[in-house]
Each structure stands twice: as C-alpha cells, then as structure tokens.
Design a protein around this motif. Sequence first.
Motif: not given
Length: 485
Positions: A303-310, A318-319, A333-349
């Motif tokens: 029902t939610q095929p966009h969800v991925r294991p992180i 662990s997952v 203050y907190v700001f949302l800079d990036r959101i993704s359904w796939d895993n990514f390396n946050e150091s690149d941001d």
Amino acid sequence: MYRKIENPPTPIEKFELPFEGQLAEDNRWVIMANFIPWSEFEDEYAQQFRIEMGAPAKSFRTAIRALIIKERLGLSDRETVEQIRENPYLQYFIGLNKYSNEAPFEASMLVHFRQRIDIELVNRMNQSMVKNSREEESEEANEKKLLFLEEKKKLNEERNQGKLKLDATCIPADIKYPTDLGLLNEAREQTEEIIDILYEELDDNENKKPRTYRNTARKEYLDVAKKRRPSKKQRRKAVKKQLGYLKRNLAHIDRLIAVGAKLEWLSSQKYKILLVVNQVYRQQLFMYENSLSRVDDRIVSLTQPHVRPIVRGKAGSSVEFGAKLSASCYEEYVFLDRISWDNFNESDDLKEQVEAFKAATGYYPESVHVDQIYRNKENRKWCKERGIRISGPALGRPAKNISTETKKQAQLDERDRNCIEGKFGEAKRRYSLARLMTKLSNTSETAIAITFLVMNLGALLRRIIMTFFCIYFRKYCIYPVFRFG
C-alpha cells in the motif's frame, strides 16, 4: 475555482461571538495568527485552480492553518474539524469572521490540503516566518542600543557568528514490520481478490474459474509464520512455495485479460496494487534465485511502495522503514533541508546547509556542531577555508596529551549539538513524527514539513512569553533576588 481574499484579516475586536465579550489578545492562537506569512504565498497556491470554473476552493490561509492546528494539537483529521467547530479561537485562527456552530469543511478536505501544499512551499514559509521574526528582534535591539543597521551589517560581514547544528534522522512510516514471506503472502491474497473481480465481471460460463489453491497456500504460510524461530531452510522453502502460488495467480490474470477481461474493471487502488505486486514478484524471485537479502529500490509495503528500508545502526532498531531527512538548527529554530525515501549520506549536505545559513543570516556560522559522519577531510577543508570551526576531534591518531581547554571545548560542543537531538525528540514524542500516518509520498512529505513549521511557531511563541515575563518582573518586582549556596 479560487477566489483571492482581498480583505485584510478580521481584527480581533470585530470577531462576532454568539455571546457577550470578545476574544483575548494574549491567546496563543491569536498570537500565532500574526506569525504566519500566508499572504506572501497565496498567489502560488491559487495557480493550481481555474479562475472562473468550478466551486470556490478554501483559501490558502484556511488550508495551511488547518494543517497547523492538526499538528499542533496532535489530532486526527476528523477530530481537527470537530475542534475547529467547537472553538472560536480556532475559527478566528483559520480566518473566519464570526463564530459558527457548523463545520467549516469536511474532514476529507485535509487530505486535499496536504496534496495542494507541497513541501517546498511549506519550507519557504518556514524560512520567511523565522526571517521576519529575526528582523523584528534585531530592529528592537538596535533601537535599544542606538545602533544603525548599516553599522551592524558591516560588523556582521567582518566575522562569523552563531552556531549551526546539523543532523539526520528517519521518520518511520505506519507499516507492519516487513518480511519476505509475509510480503509474498499479502501479494498472493491481493491477486486472488483481483482474479475474483475480473472473473465476476467477465460473466463467462464457458471458462471455469481459475484455481488459486488459496486455502492450501494460506495453511503453508501459517505453518512457518506461527513458528517462534523458523530455521533459514524452512523460511526459504516457504518463500519458494509462495513464489509459485503468486506466479500461477499472475498467469491466471493474464489469461483472463486474454479472453476479454479488462483492467478498467479494477478500482484505481487495485490496479496500483497489481503493478506493485508484479514488481514485488520480480524482486523476490531475483533475491531467491541469487540467495541475496537485498535489492535496489526494494518494496516493503504494497500500500506504500515508496517506503524504503533505512539502515541506521541504532541500538533499538538497526533498520527503520520510512523517510530519511537532514535538518539544521540555530537559535532554537529548526529547518528541513532534505528529505528522501532512499538512504543517503548526510555529510554531503553540510556545504549546502552552511550556505543556506549564510543566505538567511548574512554571515557564516562561527562553528558547526555535527557528529562523526560529517567530519571528513573534504568538509573540514571547506569549513577551514571559510573560517568555520567544526566540532569534534581532529582526524587521525588521537593525541596523547589533551589539554584541559580542549576537553572543555569538546564537552561544550556536545552540549550545543544536543539541541538538534532534542528537536528530533520533540518532533517524535510531542508531535506526530514517531509514526507517520499519511499514506502517500507527497502528503507524507508535507506532513513532515508542517511539523517543522509548527515547532518554529512554538519557539516564537515561547520567545513572546519570555519577553512578557521579563518586562513584567522588571516593572513590578521590587524585591531583590538572593542566591544561596
């Protein structure tokens, strides 16, 4: 059709109540109504509607503030509408001119609001709201200190200021814990329902209904699923059987289509699930034949095929299964800079987040407080060129003799970095990000962005309250304060 609101917001003293009296100016909803810069983005929202055709849509002010109410109070869609119907302050907050005992809209409209207001629009509203508030605070401070804005701007350009905290987290989606066997069993049951629908609509007595062996397949699934700790061999054998049943059902669907059945007979939801089931079968067959436990773009929910294991590597889990986001925090203050359904390396941001901080404030931060994954050579070099101190020890072998000042600075850096960890805890424990209940990818992203907007609204409200108490105590408290110990 969308009708732009030409009239300004109703003054609080002109809001009509069914009884004597008027709304209190110091109410939290009245105060927060002045924070949200909805008029700056109304034209962008109105572009989604036709000018002349269709029923008039709800205004952007009503839409965004209804979502804020839902997230601020932690309510469901239905309960949000009921609370607005019962509370005159909430009706004033969404832009009504007088109190009404009728619901302003149906509960299903909140779904349309989340679809029409995308994540980029909410993030820009969040940044604009904080920017306007900081400019007002700086103007008041300059008036008290008798400083000119130009002189302060030159001072800000000469040196770095402020502390920027960066981190990433995962927002779990509302799905049951996925397993290969359970996913295949659910896919098999869905194909059986599709076969029933197509055969009933086909109304062909010459061809017999395809045999699906659903009772046998269900029994074989439960024989393994009910075991406390099935062996790897037992799980693999059960997966093979479910793959065979699913393959047979998909072949039956193709034969029904060949003899006259039409996919138009299926609802949009069933048709989407059929496409997802085909992809699930291909992925599970690939992993079974190659004895693998992972595959790219792996589907874990029908029902939610966009969800991925992180994969997070946390002690509790662990997952996690949901969306991964990267956020920045400064001055509460907190700001949302990036959101993704796939895993990514946050150091690149890190570079983009620091540049976003400069664009918002006019200067680079004095220090950036991050965890170990951000402290690579590239990020350290980039920060050093701009005079930014990055928290944490230097790379390489640890020094034998560490000075007291260095230890103290490391402790202070960790304390400062706790701020963004606390913001994540607030979003998950106080608000709804502990489990994301929205089902679509775009509405889920909007719900996450709304949470960050609401947290900043809360920070602004706390600043107003603290300012009020400071003024009150300075004016009325005449007794000196003694410190003991």
